[in-house]
Design an enzyme around this catalytic site. Structure first.
Site, PDB file in Angstrom:
ATOM      1  N   LYS A   1       0.838  -1.646  -0.095  1.00 47.48           N
ATOM      2  CA  LYS A   1      -0.451   0.039   0.367  1.00 47.48           C
ATOM      3  C   LYS A   1       1.040   1.447   0.164  1.00 47.48           C
ATOM      4  CE  LYS A   1      -2.160  -0.954   3.874  1.00 47.48           C
ATOM      5  NZ  LYS A   1      -1.476  -2.082   3.711  1.00 47.48           N
TER       6      LYS A   1
ATOM      7  N   ARG B   1     -10.351   1.652   9.117  1.00 51.24           N
ATOM      8  CA  ARG B   1     -10.137  -0.122   9.757  1.00 51.24           C
ATOM      9  C   ARG B   1     -11.498  -1.531   9.771  1.00 51.24           C
ATOM     10  NH1 ARG B   1      -4.663  -0.986  10.649  1.00 51.24           N
ATOM     11  NH2 ARG B   1      -3.506   1.300  10.551  1.00 51.24           N
TER      12      ARG B   1
ATOM     13  N   ARG C   1      12.015 -10.416   5.012  1.00 43.78           N
ATOM     14  CA  ARG C   1      12.270  -9.154   4.684  1.00 43.78           C
ATOM     15  C   ARG C   1      13.610  -9.615   5.809  1.00 43.78           C
ATOM     16  NH1 ARG C   1       8.065  -4.485   4.913  1.00 43.78           N
ATOM     17  NH2 ARG C   1       7.866  -5.435   7.087  1.00 43.78           N
TER      18      ARG C   1
ATOM     19  N   ARG D   1      13.331  -8.096  11.711  1.00 43.67           N
ATOM     20  CA  ARG D   1      12.061  -7.494  12.786  1.00 43.67           C
ATOM     21  C   ARG D   1      10.687  -8.690  13.186  1.00 43.67           C
ATOM     22  NH1 ARG D   1       9.727  -2.362   9.985  1.00 43.67           N
ATOM     23  NH2 ARG D   1       8.335  -3.585   9.859  1.00 43.67           N
TER      24      ARG D   1
ATOM     25  N   ARG E   1      -1.245 -11.235  12.144  1.00 43.73           N
ATOM     26  CA  ARG E   1      -1.299  -9.700  11.280  1.00 43.73           C
ATOM     27  C   ARG E   1      -2.782 -10.131  10.504  1.00 43.73           C
ATOM     28  NH1 ARG E   1       4.178  -7.365  10.049  1.00 43.73           N
ATOM     29  NH2 ARG E   1       2.902  -5.543   8.975  1.00 43.73           N
TER      30      ARG E   1
END
Length: 214
Positions: free
Chosen positions: A13, A88, A127, A160, A171
């Protein structure tokens, strides 16, 4: 144009938002940025936000809605905006719709980036981020020249905490339960445009911008 961009964590996004606001010359608005600005400026709304965050609590819906509408009333939004990360929930969407209606305005389009969860897990769990300069890599998509070491500053790379496979799945689960119902909400208002988020980044940008310029 008055726009919303939606999509699960890792859908890209932020990357697409940058291209859209540049092409349309409208501000990119996220709730995180609004919170930070109000706290920095010590506004009355900002003081309320800070009291919740300092107490480790979520900012209540009504306060978030007030902050967003206050931001949309500012001069740079008069010709449009791109909302990212808001709404949201259905409650927030209804409040936004009502707030815009009170101002004689309405949304023009809701952009939805759709990506298969397995691709999101691979993207995010792969990542790696530099501990020193913040540069971002990917174990398969964009690996560093030397494994575990940043190309630019030779500092170590880390995964992370919120990029582990379990956290990513959590998530995505939160997104699907809370935010995905907005897809039906906006589809029912004939505002939704969905793009395949597994396409190359430049192709997604091209599809979205062409749709908005119709």
């Amino acid at each position: 144009m008055r726009l919303i961009i939606m999509g699960p964590p890792g859908a890209g996004k932020g990357t697409q938002a940058k291209q859209i606001v540049k092409a349309l010359d409208i501000p990119h608005i996220s709730t995180g940025d609004i919170f930070r600005k109000n706290i920095e400026d010590k506004t009355e709304l900002g003081k309320k936000v800070k009291s919740y965050l300092d107490g480790g609590k979520l900012v209540p819906d009504e306060l978030t809605i007030d902050l967003v509408m206050d931001r949309l009333d500012q001069e740079d939004c008069k010709d449009g905006f791109l909302l990212d990360g808001f709404p949201r929930t259905i409650h927030q969407a209804e409040a936004l719709e009502e707030g815009l209606k009170d101002r004689g305005k309405s949304l023009d389009r809701v952009l939805n980036i759709e990506v298969d969860p397995s691709i999101l897990v691979e993207r995010l769990s792969g990542r790696r981020v530099c501990t020193h300069c913040g540069a971002s890599y990917h174990v398969t998509g964009n690996p560093p020249k030397e494994e575990g070491i940043c190309d630019d500053c030779q500092a170590p790379l880390i995964q992370r905490q919120d990029d582990t496979e379990k956290t990513v799945l959590d998530r995505i689960g939160v997104y699907e339960s809370q935010t995905a119902p907005l897809i039906d909400f906006y589809n029912g208002r004939d505002l939704l445009f969905t793009v395949d988020g597994s396409l190359p980044i430049t192709k997604i940008s091209e599809v979205l911008i062409n749709e908005l310029k119709k």
